[in-house]
Design a protein around this motif. Structure first.
Motif, PDB file in Angstrom:
ATOM      1  N   HIS A  53       0.841  -1.208   0.000  1.00 34.89           N
ATOM      2  CA  HIS A  53       0.000   0.000   0.000  1.00 34.89           C
ATOM      3  C   HIS A  53       0.882   1.266   0.000  1.00 34.89           C
ATOM      4  N   HIS A 102      -6.872   6.646  10.316  1.00 38.19           N
ATOM      5  CA  HIS A 102      -6.356   6.916   8.966  1.00 38.19           C
ATOM      6  C   HIS A 102      -7.429   6.558   7.925  1.00 38.19           C
ATOM      7  N   LYS A 109     -11.843   9.321   4.328  1.00 35.81           N
ATOM      8  CA  LYS A 109     -13.116   9.137   3.604  1.00 35.81           C
ATOM      9  C   LYS A 109     -13.968  10.390   3.615  1.00 35.81           C
TER      10      LYS A 109
END
Ligand code: HEM
Length: 224
Positions: free
Chosen positions: A91, A163, A168
């Protein structure tokens, strides 16, 4: 020679299959060209979600063992944690390389401008010593400090959830937008952390013992 199913337990097989499933799925989609119009974002989100799921699963092993006496879960905890770290690393590499092309000044600027990235970075940096010291040799070397280092997972997990939720779009208080999934993860982590409180753990263990006693009495009764 032992057969495959004698060597590996069903839980072990399920764990490895689940852990690799995201990478296999991503590779398949890339090879077939069946990927969203924003592939980098999709890869970032998919690896991030898989990392957090595996982290939560590794965190769930001890409480589930305390509750159901399923000792095998304790043996799977380390692999789940390492898989979580593997996906978190992928990631981060996607973010640094594919997303920002290793433009370090831009990366530093983004970290400073977007608090959720800073929180992600802190949690990733905190995961590194856990992953590297997760092997038996380090447990023996670090003795009491090993436990201290690994207890930081109780701080890392909420940071990772923060996080996730912070990145979002949505209204946390009105439960609107894309906040539902991170909220569910957050609630699961909260419950798992509550299960670690010694008093709660003892209460759960005595509840489990009472249920087992009740079940064993029921089994004995028909024979009387
Ligand atoms: C240096 C550290 C990190 C950086 C720079 C970073 C960066 C990012 C970025 C840019 C996004 C947003 C992707 C998008 O929606 O466009 C994101 C989302 C996410 N990250 Fe990270 N991250 C880091 C560490 C972590 C770690 C350690 C975990 C988990 C163990 C994690 C889990 C997630 C999750 C679950 C999402 C949301 C995925 C979704 O939207 O469905 N991240 N991260």
């Amino acid at each position: 020679m032992k057969s495959f199913f004698q060597r590996y337990t069903p839980l072990q097989i399920a764990m490895h299959v689940y852990a690799w499933s995201a990478l296999i799925h991503i590779t398949f989609r890339l090879l077939t060209g069946n990927i969203s119009p924003n592939p980098i974002q999709e890869l970032e989100q998919r690896t991030g979600r898989h990392a957090v799921t595996l982290l939560v699963l590794s965190l769930a092993c001890t409480p589930l063992n305390n509750l159901f006496g399923w000792r095998e879960l304790i043996k799977r905890r380390r692999a789940l944690g390492l898989y979580a770290f593997m996906y978190a690393t992928i990631h981060v590499i996607i973010f640094l390389d594919l997303d920002y092309g290793l433009a370090w000044s831009l990366i530093v600027q983004t970290i400073l401008e977007k608090p959720y990235i800073l929180v992600g970075m802190i949690s990733f940096l905190m995961l590194i010593p856990l992953a590297f010291t997760s092997f038996g040799i380090w447990k023996a070397r670090l003795k009491k400090n090993w436990k201290r280092i690994h207890q930081t997972i109780y701080l890392i997990a909420p940071l990772v959830i923060l996080h996730y939720a912070w990145g979002k779009k949505g209204d946390f208080f009105r439960l609107q937008g894309e906040i539902i999934r991170p909220l569910i993860y957050g609630l699961v982590v909260l419950v798992l952390l509550i299960f670690r409180i010694p008093q709660v753990r003892r209460a759960l263990a005595s509840f489990r013992d009472r249920i087992l006693l009740l079940l064993s009495r029921r089994r004995i009764q028909p024979e009387l």
